[in-house]
Write an enzyme that holds these catalytic residues in place. Structure first.
Site, mmCIF file in Angstrom:
data_model
loop_
_atom_site.group_PDB
_atom_site.id
_atom_site.type_symbol
_atom_site.label_atom_id
_atom_site.label_comp_id
_atom_site.label_asym_id
_atom_site.label_seq_id
_atom_site.Cartn_x
_atom_site.Cartn_y
_atom_site.Cartn_z
ATOM 1 N N CYS A 30 0.804 -1.448 0.127
ATOM 2 C CA CYS A 30 -0.038 -0.110 0.009
ATOM 3 C C CYS A 30 0.824 1.216 -0.063
ATOM 4 C CB CYS A 30 -0.981 -0.135 1.212
ATOM 5 S SG CYS A 30 -2.315 -1.382 1.115
ATOM 6 N N HIS A 40 -3.222 7.421 2.389
ATOM 7 C CA HIS A 40 -3.850 6.300 1.883
ATOM 8 C C HIS A 40 -5.043 5.892 2.164
ATOM 9 C CE1 HIS A 40 -3.765 1.986 0.781
ATOM 10 N NE2 HIS A 40 -3.585 1.500 1.916
ATOM 11 N N ASN A 90 -9.848 0.017 -0.373
ATOM 12 C CA ASN A 90 -8.604 0.191 -0.493
ATOM 13 C C ASN A 90 -7.883 -0.565 -1.980
ATOM 14 O OD1 ASN A 90 -5.641 -0.238 -0.125
ATOM 15 N ND2 ASN A 90 -5.973 -1.340 1.891
HETATM 16 N N1 ACO Z 1 -18.621 -8.287 8.278
HETATM 17 C C1 ACO Z 1 -19.075 -8.541 9.603
HETATM 18 N N2 ACO Z 1 -18.570 -8.806 10.814
HETATM 19 C C2 ACO Z 1 -16.975 -8.731 10.370
HETATM 20 C C3 ACO Z 1 -16.544 -8.598 9.000
HETATM 21 C C4 ACO Z 1 -17.165 -8.457 8.041
HETATM 22 N N3 ACO Z 1 -16.933 -8.087 7.003
HETATM 23 N N4 ACO Z 1 -15.183 -8.846 9.083
HETATM 24 C C5 ACO Z 1 -14.768 -9.079 10.624
HETATM 25 N N5 ACO Z 1 -16.138 -9.100 11.157
HETATM 26 C C6 ACO Z 1 -16.276 -9.364 12.784
HETATM 27 C C7 ACO Z 1 -15.004 -10.101 13.516
HETATM 28 O O1 ACO Z 1 -15.059 -11.620 12.971
HETATM 29 C C8 ACO Z 1 -15.151 -9.736 14.763
HETATM 30 O O2 ACO Z 1 -16.260 -10.772 15.388
HETATM 31 P P1 ACO Z 1 -16.012 -11.216 16.604
HETATM 32 O O3 ACO Z 1 -16.039 -10.047 17.632
HETATM 33 O O4 ACO Z 1 -17.486 -11.898 16.975
HETATM 34 O O5 ACO Z 1 -14.962 -11.946 16.878
HETATM 35 C C9 ACO Z 1 -15.607 -8.468 14.728
HETATM 36 O O6 ACO Z 1 -16.443 -8.442 13.392
HETATM 37 C C10 ACO Z 1 -14.875 -7.472 14.859
HETATM 38 O O7 ACO Z 1 -13.570 -7.689 14.135
HETATM 39 P P2 ACO Z 1 -12.118 -6.572 14.033
HETATM 40 O O8 ACO Z 1 -11.265 -7.409 13.202
HETATM 41 O O9 ACO Z 1 -11.826 -6.648 15.661
HETATM 42 O O10 ACO Z 1 -12.674 -5.306 13.398
HETATM 43 P P3 ACO Z 1 -12.069 -3.962 13.346
HETATM 44 O O11 ACO Z 1 -12.824 -3.045 14.089
HETATM 45 O O12 ACO Z 1 -10.814 -4.044 13.765
HETATM 46 O O13 ACO Z 1 -12.514 -3.635 11.685
HETATM 47 C C11 ACO Z 1 -10.730 -3.791 9.855
HETATM 48 C C12 ACO Z 1 -11.629 -4.576 10.919
HETATM 49 C C13 ACO Z 1 -11.632 -2.992 9.018
HETATM 50 C C14 ACO Z 1 -10.084 -5.015 8.824
HETATM 51 C C15 ACO Z 1 -9.721 -2.943 10.536
HETATM 52 O O14 ACO Z 1 -8.945 -3.530 11.554
HETATM 53 C C16 ACO Z 1 -8.750 -2.402 9.688
HETATM 54 O O15 ACO Z 1 -9.123 -1.415 8.967
HETATM 55 N N6 ACO Z 1 -7.577 -2.598 9.690
HETATM 56 C C17 ACO Z 1 -6.373 -2.180 8.965
HETATM 57 C C18 ACO Z 1 -6.493 -2.270 7.504
HETATM 58 C C19 ACO Z 1 -5.311 -1.562 6.668
HETATM 59 O O16 ACO Z 1 -5.085 -0.418 7.066
HETATM 60 N N7 ACO Z 1 -4.418 -2.327 6.095
HETATM 61 C C20 ACO Z 1 -3.380 -1.550 5.638
HETATM 62 C C21 ACO Z 1 -3.005 -1.579 4.085
HETATM 63 S S1 ACO Z 1 -3.426 -3.089 3.305
HETATM 64 C C22 ACO Z 1 -2.096 -3.354 2.417
HETATM 65 O O17 ACO Z 1 -0.767 -3.123 2.450
HETATM 66 C C23 ACO Z 1 -2.432 -4.415 1.100
#
Ligand code: ACO
Length: 323
Positions: free
Chosen positions: A114, A250, A280
């Site tokens: 990214c 980003h 993304n």
């Molecule tokens: N729909 C519904 N529920 C979901 C989904 C979905 N798509 N995905 C996960 N959940 C659930 C999980 O299973 C979890 O359930 P549980 O509490 O029963 O276990 C709950 O939602 C919370 O999950 P978290 O992973 O804690 O959610 P979070 O608030 O962290 O959001 C996300 C997840 C959006 C992926 C976030 O962590 C994020 O944006 N991370 C960074 C991404 C990023 O910036 N990446 C860098 C660049 S990518 C690259 O370099 C290619």
């Protein structure tokens, strides 16, 4: 006299096919509400058969060349940030060079996930600053949906396809003021693609290639690191937060973008946000936001822009630019 790299023109391209959050509800156990609340994403663009990273990139590049008022013959280097090349080789940059018809000039890819656009921009800037190159085509292009695991709701809702391009020109007037790039290979296991050529493709659909991410941990590291990087960038230029006109981050997650803006004491109306429209797009994303800001007339000549990105590797980077 210092040589600067000045942005002469920008362009972007998103594939025509749109996949909304509602479309995803039919594929995995998710909801429009969850995706919007956690990420800010409403839809993503997805390539069709026959569309590739290079076809998107060529489209974006052509628009950037037009905006700069130059042709491909005027370019003397192509640097492409991508982690989803059409082929292992020739590089995507070579494929683009062939179609644009500027044979003979150097062309290469940079893989920094990214942060690819910032890495590519930084490399291009060094070539211009050294005086060896006068006009560089910098591209960030991805087709991440080709390696998304459509059964994994924790990742498939996040990514989309797209390309962006910038024509950088040598100038005596301030343009790119500084770039800062970093990496931490120790965190590679938190965000990666599961297989590659040398590790061996698997006898599974798509060769077993998938994106895997510990989203929560990546999120925390991204917020922390981007905050530090903003400070590093301003300090290197002896500037205050208040002197930055636009944050061009980003486009991974609206919550990460908001947290970084807060650290800069910036209102969200000084931040270019496009993540809602395309998710993304990895190396394409900063350039997509930059192009939107310029084409909508929000970003004006003379404005100070802070570009930043964080991604797999981990890699991260920033660029402070007088537009
Ligand atoms: N729909 C519904 N529920 C979901 C989904 C979905 N798509 N995905 C996960 N959940 C659930 C999980 O299973 C979890 O359930 P549980 O509490 O029963 O276990 C709950 O939602 C919370 O999950 P978290 O992973 O804690 O959610 P979070 O608030 O962290 O959001 C996300 C997840 C959006 C992926 C976030 O962590 C994020 O944006 N991370 C960074 C991404 C990023 O910036 N990446 C860098 C660049 S990518 C690259 O370099 C290619």
């Amino acid at each position: 006299m210092r040589i600067y790299s000045k942005i002469a023109g920008t362009g972007s391209c998103l594939p025509e096919q749109i996949m909304t959050n509602m479309d995803l509800e039919k594929i995995v156990d998710t909801s429009d509400q969850w995706i919007q609340e956690r990420t800010g994403i409403k839809q993503r663009h997805v390539v069709r058969e026959g569309e590739t990273t290079s076809t998107l990139a060529i489209n974006a590049a052509q628009k950037a060349l037009d905006a700069a008022g130059v042709t491909a013959e005027d370019i003397d280097l192509i640097v492409v940030g991508t982690t989803t090349p059409d082929l292992i080789f020739p590089s995507t940059a070579c494929l683009i060079q062939n179609v644009l018809g500027c044979s003979g000039i150097a062309a290469f890819d940079v893989n920094a996930a990214c942060s690819g656009s910032i890495y590519a921009l930084s490399v291009a800037d060094k070539f211009i600053q050294s005086g060896t190159h006068k006009r560089v085509l910098v591209i960030g292009a991805e087709t991440l949906t080709r390696m998304v695991d459509w059964n994994d709701r924790t990742t498939c809702v996040l990514f989309g396809d797209g390309a962006s391009a910038i024509v950088l020109e040598s100038s005596n007037e301030p343009g790119i003021l500084s770039t800062h790039i970093h990496a931490s290979g120790a965190h590679g296991d938190l965000l990666n693609a599961t297989v590659g050529v040398s590790t061996g493709l698997k006898n599974e659909p798509n060769g077993g290639l998938k994106i895997r991410m510990k989203g929560n941990e990546v999120f925390k590291m991204a917020v922390l690191t981007l905050g530090r990087m903003v400070k590093e960038t301003l300090k290197a230029n002896g500037m205050n937060k208040s002197e930055v006109d636009w944050l061009i981050p980003h486009q991974a997650n609206l919550r990460i973008i908001t947290a970084t803006a807060k650290k800069l004491n910036m209102d969200m109306d000084q931040v270019i946000v496009t993540v809602d429209k395309h998710g993304n797009t990895s190396a394409a994303s900063v350039g997509l936001a930059l192009d939107e800001g310029i084409r909508t007339g929000q970003i004006k000549r003379g404005d100070i822009l802070l570009l930043e990105a964080f991604g797999g590797g981990f890699t991260w980077g920033s660029a402070l630019i007088k537009y």
